[in-house]
Structure formats: structure tokens, C-alpha cells
Design a protein around this motif. Structure first.
Motif, PDB file in Angstrom:
ATOM      1  N   LYS A  53      60.875  72.267  -2.400  1.00  0.00           N
ATOM      2  CA  LYS A  53      61.189  70.871  -3.174  1.00  0.00           C
ATOM      3  C   LYS A  53      60.917  71.152  -4.003  1.00  0.00           C
ATOM      4  O   LYS A  53      62.127  70.490  -5.146  1.00  0.00           O
ATOM      5  N   GLN A  56      63.472  72.975  -5.873  1.00  0.00           N
ATOM      6  CA  GLN A  56      64.758  72.921  -5.953  1.00  0.00           C
ATOM      7  C   GLN A  56      64.780  71.635  -7.154  1.00  0.00           C
ATOM      8  O   GLN A  56      66.152  71.712  -7.767  1.00  0.00           O
ATOM      9  N   ARG A  57      63.602  70.960  -7.094  1.00  0.00           N
ATOM     10  CA  ARG A  57      63.552  70.123  -9.001  1.00  0.00           C
ATOM     11  C   ARG A  57      63.668  71.141  -9.925  1.00  0.00           C
ATOM     12  O   ARG A  57      63.736  70.843 -11.025  1.00  0.00           O
ATOM     13  N   ALA A  59      65.456  74.062 -10.177  1.00  0.00           N
ATOM     14  CA  ALA A  59      66.562  74.778  -9.887  1.00  0.00           C
ATOM     15  C   ALA A  59      67.283  73.500 -10.583  1.00  0.00           C
ATOM     16  O   ALA A  59      68.017  73.785 -11.395  1.00  0.00           O
ATOM     17  N   ASP A  60      66.959  71.766 -10.314  1.00  0.00           N
ATOM     18  CA  ASP A  60      67.978  71.009 -10.859  1.00  0.00           C
ATOM     19  C   ASP A  60      67.636  70.991 -12.316  1.00  0.00           C
ATOM     20  O   ASP A  60      68.791  70.147 -13.301  1.00  0.00           O
ATOM     21  N   GLU A  61      66.757  71.225 -12.902  1.00  0.00           N
ATOM     22  CA  GLU A  61      66.641  71.079 -14.255  1.00  0.00           C
ATOM     23  C   GLU A  61      65.515  71.975 -14.848  1.00  0.00           C
ATOM     24  O   GLU A  61      65.494  72.369 -16.364  1.00  0.00           O
ATOM     25  N   GLU A  63      68.502  74.383 -16.697  1.00  0.00           N
ATOM     26  CA  GLU A  63      68.483  74.596 -18.254  1.00  0.00           C
ATOM     27  C   GLU A  63      68.020  73.945 -19.601  1.00  0.00           C
ATOM     28  O   GLU A  63      67.514  74.239 -20.265  1.00  0.00           O
TER      29      GLU A  63
END
Length: 90
Positions: A53, A56-57, A59-61, A63
Motif C-alpha cells: 500500500k 502504491q502511494r 507510485a501515485d505521487e 512525479e
């Protein structure tokens, strides 16, 4: 606090909290408490799910985090992006 500057430009990026031996002692105590608490009682599979998890966080942020890393360290943005991909992968 301690100011942090972009190595390439000298731009002030922000201020980081400064800690000393008391803060180190608090961090060690917190880590020990976590190990004695729920984290230490979890199975490796349960810990793995939580780490996925977290990945994934990241990866979501990615950039935004890559931009921060590149500016804070002076490394090229492509290297910062690759570093984050490796962090998520592992």
C-alpha cells in the motif's frame, strides 16, 4: 530548523527540523514500541500488504516526489524518477 537549498541554483527549498540526541532517543524508543506493538505482531504477509500500500502511494505521487528529490539533491529528474521506480519495485 536547518535550511535546505537546491544545489544547482541555491534556491531555498524549505526548512528541515533539526534534532539532537534527545530526538534520536525518542525515535529509538518509538521504533522499539512499534516492534513490541501491532507491527511486531503482524505476520510477514500482513506487513507485506501494508508495504505494498505504501509503494502504491509512492507510485501515485512519483512525479511530485521525483521533483522534490531532484531539486533537493541536484540529481537529474530522470535519475530521481528511476530511484522512485526502484523504491516502488522493492
Amino acid at each position: 530548523t536547518v535550511p535546505t537549498h537546491a544545489p544547482a541554483t541555491g534556491e531555498l527549498l524549505g526548512h528541515l527540523a533539526r534534532g539532537g540526541s534527545a530526538e534520536i532517543d525518542l525515535a529509538v524508543a518509538a521504533a522499539r514500541a512499534a516492534l513490541d506493538g501491532p507491527w511486531g505482531r503482524m505476520t510477514p504477509t500482513e506487513r507485506g500488504r501494508l508495504l505494498m500500500k505504501l509503494a502504491q502511494r509512492v507510485a501515485d505521487e512519483a512525479e511530485r516526489l521525483a521533483w522534490i528529490e531532484a531539486h533537493d539533491t541536484g540529481k537529474p529528474i530522470t535519475v530521481a524518477r528511476n530511484d522512485l521506480q526502484a523504491l516502488v519495485r522493492y
